[in-house]
Motif scaffolding. Sequence first.
Motif, PDB file in Angstrom:
ATOM      1  N   LYS A  23       0.846  -1.183   0.000  1.00 34.74           N
ATOM      2  CA  LYS A  23       0.000   0.000   0.000  1.00 34.74           C
ATOM      3  C   LYS A  23       0.888   1.243   0.000  1.00 34.74           C
ATOM      4  N   PRO A  24       0.473   2.293  -0.687  1.00 40.28           N
ATOM      5  CA  PRO A  24       1.290   3.514  -0.716  1.00 40.28           C
ATOM      6  C   PRO A  24       1.350   4.181   0.655  1.00 40.28           C
ATOM      7  N   ASP A  25       2.451   4.836   0.915  1.00 40.83           N
ATOM      8  CA  ASP A  25       2.655   5.546   2.169  1.00 40.83           C
ATOM      9  C   ASP A  25       1.829   6.830   2.145  1.00 40.83           C
ATOM     10  N   SER A  30       1.329  12.001  -3.681  1.00 42.99           N
ATOM     11  CA  SER A  30       1.170  11.159  -4.861  1.00 42.99           C
ATOM     12  C   SER A  30       0.396  11.922  -5.928  1.00 42.99           C
ATOM     13  N   THR A  31       0.922  11.917  -7.139  1.00 44.33           N
ATOM     14  CA  THR A  31       0.238  12.581  -8.240  1.00 44.33           C
ATOM     15  C   THR A  31      -0.403  11.514  -9.120  1.00 44.33           C
TER      16      THR A  31
END
Length: 62
Positions: A23-25, A30-31
Motif C-alpha cells: 500500500k502507498p505511504d 502522490s500525483t
Amino acid sequence: MKKIVEFLQLGEVFGYFLRVFQKPDPSRPSTASLRVMHGINRISIVMFLLCLGVMLYRFFTR
C-alpha cells in the motif's frame, strides 16, 4: 569472483517486487502520473511472471 557473486544476488530485485505491491505511504505525496506509472509497473510484473510460468510449463512438458 566476489564481484560475480555480488552481481548475481537477486535480493534487490525481489525486494522491488514486494515494494511495488505494498500500500502507498500516506505521508508521501502522490500525483496522478505517479499512480499510473506504478499501476503500469504492476501490470508489467504480473505479465512477466505469467509468461515466465507459461515458458517453464512448456519447457518441462515437451
